[in-house]
Scaffold this motif. Structure first.
Motif, PDB file in Angstrom:
ATOM      1  N   GLU A 192       0.866  -1.286   0.042  1.00 38.48           N
ATOM      2  CA  GLU A 192       0.084   0.098   0.063  1.00 38.48           C
ATOM      3  C   GLU A 192       0.930   1.347  -0.195  1.00 38.48           C
ATOM      4  OE1 GLU A 192      -3.594   2.305   2.648  1.00 38.48           O
ATOM      5  OE2 GLU A 192      -2.953   0.067   3.084  1.00 38.48           O
ATOM      6  N   GLN A 193       2.186   1.184   0.892  1.00 33.90           N
ATOM      7  CA  GLN A 193       2.919   2.349   0.911  1.00 33.90           C
ATOM      8  C   GLN A 193       3.386   2.756  -0.626  1.00 33.90           C
ATOM      9  OE1 GLN A 193       3.011  -0.142   2.862  1.00 33.90           O
ATOM     10  NE2 GLN A 193       2.158   0.713   4.865  1.00 33.90           N
ATOM     11  N   GLN A 194       3.902   1.585  -1.386  1.00 34.05           N
ATOM     12  CA  GLN A 194       4.538   1.684  -2.471  1.00 34.05           C
ATOM     13  C   GLN A 194       3.557   2.195  -3.657  1.00 34.05           C
ATOM     14  OE1 GLN A 194       5.948  -2.486  -2.604  1.00 34.05           O
ATOM     15  NE2 GLN A 194       7.947  -1.233  -3.411  1.00 34.05           N
ATOM     16  N   LEU A 204       6.660   9.562 -10.460  1.00 35.92           N
ATOM     17  CA  LEU A 204       6.569   8.718 -11.774  1.00 35.92           C
ATOM     18  C   LEU A 204       5.192   8.869 -12.488  1.00 35.92           C
ATOM     19  CD1 LEU A 204       8.259   5.391 -10.722  1.00 35.92           C
ATOM     20  CD2 LEU A 204       9.187   7.377 -11.981  1.00 35.92           C
ATOM     21  N   GLY A 205       4.368   9.832 -11.807  1.00 43.31           N
ATOM     22  CA  GLY A 205       3.042  10.271 -12.388  1.00 43.31           C
ATOM     23  C   GLY A 205       2.069   9.325 -11.875  1.00 43.31           C
ATOM     24  N   GLU A 206       0.748   9.867 -12.123  1.00 46.87           N
ATOM     25  CA  GLU A 206      -0.401   9.239 -11.716  1.00 46.87           C
ATOM     26  C   GLU A 206      -0.526   8.184 -12.828  1.00 46.87           C
ATOM     27  OE1 GLU A 206      -5.245   9.980 -11.217  1.00 46.87           O
ATOM     28  OE2 GLU A 206      -3.906  11.574 -11.817  1.00 46.87           O
ATOM     29  N   GLN A 207      -0.872   7.050 -12.142  1.00 45.29           N
ATOM     30  CA  GLN A 207      -1.252   5.727 -12.845  1.00 45.29           C
ATOM     31  C   GLN A 207      -2.479   5.230 -12.812  1.00 45.29           C
ATOM     32  OE1 GLN A 207       1.484   4.544 -15.038  1.00 45.29           O
ATOM     33  NE2 GLN A 207       2.445   6.472 -14.082  1.00 45.29           N
ATOM     34  N   ARG A 208      -3.269   4.910 -13.716  1.00 45.47           N
ATOM     35  CA  ARG A 208      -4.769   4.506 -13.605  1.00 45.47           C
ATOM     36  C   ARG A 208      -4.721   2.913 -13.750  1.00 45.47           C
ATOM     37  NH1 ARG A 208      -8.790   6.925 -11.568  1.00 45.47           N
ATOM     38  NH2 ARG A 208     -10.157   5.951 -13.236  1.00 45.47           N
ATOM     39  N   VAL A 209      -5.441   2.185 -13.011  1.00 45.07           N
ATOM     40  CA  VAL A 209      -5.627   0.620 -13.191  1.00 45.07           C
ATOM     41  C   VAL A 209      -7.105   0.374 -13.370  1.00 45.07           C
ATOM     42  CG1 VAL A 209      -5.627  -1.316 -11.681  1.00 45.07           C
ATOM     43  CG2 VAL A 209      -3.923   0.292 -11.423  1.00 45.07           C
ATOM     44  N   ARG A 210      -7.267  -0.541 -14.394  1.00 42.13           N
ATOM     45  CA  ARG A 210      -8.654  -0.952 -14.626  1.00 42.13           C
ATOM     46  C   ARG A 210      -8.727  -2.138 -14.557  1.00 42.13           C
ATOM     47  NH1 ARG A 210     -11.031   3.477 -16.799  1.00 42.13           N
ATOM     48  NH2 ARG A 210      -9.729   4.954 -18.141  1.00 42.13           N
ATOM     49  N   TRP A 219      -3.029   5.231  -8.784  1.00 37.63           N
ATOM     50  CA  TRP A 219      -2.121   5.016  -7.772  1.00 37.63           C
ATOM     51  C   TRP A 219      -0.992   6.078  -8.303  1.00 37.63           C
ATOM     52  CZ3 TRP A 219       2.628   1.722  -8.631  1.00 37.63           C
ATOM     53  CH2 TRP A 219       2.600   1.356  -9.997  1.00 37.63           C
ATOM     54  N   PHE A 220      -0.163   6.208  -7.333  1.00 36.48           N
ATOM     55  CA  PHE A 220       0.939   7.317  -7.242  1.00 36.48           C
ATOM     56  C   PHE A 220       2.395   6.778  -6.885  1.00 36.48           C
ATOM     57  CE2 PHE A 220      -3.124   8.667  -6.571  1.00 36.48           C
ATOM     58  CZ  PHE A 220      -3.568   9.765  -7.356  1.00 36.48           C
ATOM     59  N   PRO A 221       3.123   6.178  -8.051  1.00 37.48           N
ATOM     60  CA  PRO A 221       4.163   5.726  -7.728  1.00 37.48           C
ATOM     61  C   PRO A 221       5.360   6.760  -7.587  1.00 37.48           C
ATOM     62  CG  PRO A 221       4.031   5.308 -10.117  1.00 37.48           C
ATOM     63  CD  PRO A 221       2.667   5.771  -9.109  1.00 37.48           C
ATOM     64  N   ARG A 222       6.449   6.689  -6.877  1.00 36.62           N
ATOM     65  CA  ARG A 222       7.604   7.261  -6.814  1.00 36.62           C
ATOM     66  C   ARG A 222       8.892   6.586  -6.617  1.00 36.62           C
ATOM     67  NH1 ARG A 222       7.874  11.921  -2.573  1.00 36.62           N
ATOM     68  NH2 ARG A 222       7.440  10.119  -1.041  1.00 36.62           N
ATOM     69  N   GLU A 223       9.888   7.050  -6.810  1.00 41.06           N
ATOM     70  CA  GLU A 223      11.095   6.266  -6.774  1.00 41.06           C
ATOM     71  C   GLU A 223      12.464   6.874  -6.094  1.00 41.06           C
ATOM     72  OE1 GLU A 223      12.697   4.999 -10.717  1.00 41.06           O
ATOM     73  OE2 GLU A 223      12.961   6.916 -11.368  1.00 41.06           O
ATOM     74  N   CYS A 224      13.452   6.302  -5.448  1.00 44.09           N
ATOM     75  CA  CYS A 224      14.560   6.998  -4.764  1.00 44.09           C
ATOM     76  C   CYS A 224      15.229   7.987  -5.931  1.00 44.09           C
ATOM     77  CB  CYS A 224      15.398   5.959  -4.287  1.00 44.09           C
ATOM     78  SG  CYS A 224      14.821   4.526  -3.040  1.00 44.09           S
ATOM     79  N   LEU A 225      15.944   8.833  -5.001  1.00 46.04           N
ATOM     80  CA  LEU A 225      16.670   9.931  -5.813  1.00 46.04           C
ATOM     81  C   LEU A 225      17.934   9.248  -6.169  1.00 46.04           C
ATOM     82  CD1 LEU A 225      16.073  13.286  -3.724  1.00 46.04           C
ATOM     83  CD2 LEU A 225      15.206  12.718  -6.095  1.00 46.04           C
ATOM     84  N   ASP A 226      18.291   8.265  -5.486  1.00 47.94           N
ATOM     85  CA  ASP A 226      19.914   7.726  -5.680  1.00 47.94           C
ATOM     86  C   ASP A 226      19.275   6.383  -6.268  1.00 47.94           C
ATOM     87  OD1 ASP A 226      22.298   6.392  -5.520  1.00 47.94           O
ATOM     88  OD2 ASP A 226      22.621   7.268  -3.398  1.00 47.94           O
ATOM     89  N   ALA A 227      19.491   6.485  -7.731  1.00 45.72           N
ATOM     90  CA  ALA A 227      19.319   5.025  -8.206  1.00 45.72           C
ATOM     91  C   ALA A 227      20.414   3.881  -7.712  1.00 45.72           C
ATOM     92  CB  ALA A 227      19.420   5.039  -9.648  1.00 45.72           C
TER      93      ALA A 227
END
Length: 70
Positions: free
Chosen positions: A14-16, A37-43, A52-60
């Motif tokens: 859920e946090q991701q 990473l931008g709003e994503q839509r799931v159908r 859902w609203f994914p994000r990723e770390c600044l330090d790859a």
């Protein structure tokens, strides 16, 4: 810059899904931290569509290390 395909939402916590943890390594991301990473839509096949609203770390590099360690 290469764009990776996001993992299936069913594999994420859920946090991701909410963007409070990294999509890739699950590290906590504070307010204003991480890359949106931008709003994503799931159908889903059954039920209503949702966002859902994914994000990723600044330090790859650090993210990749944590992902391997999991």
């Amino acid at each position: 810059m290469a764009v990776r395909q996001l993992p299936p939402i069913s594999t994420l916590s859920e946090q991701q899904q909410r963007g409070t943890a990294c999509t890739w390594c699950a590290a906590p991301l504070g307010t204003g931290l991480g890359i949106d990473l931008g709003e994503q839509r799931v159908r889903p096949a059954a039920g209503a569509a949702y966002s859902w609203f994914p994000r990723e770390c600044l330090d790859a590099l650090a993210c990749a290390g944590r992902r391997v360690a999991r």
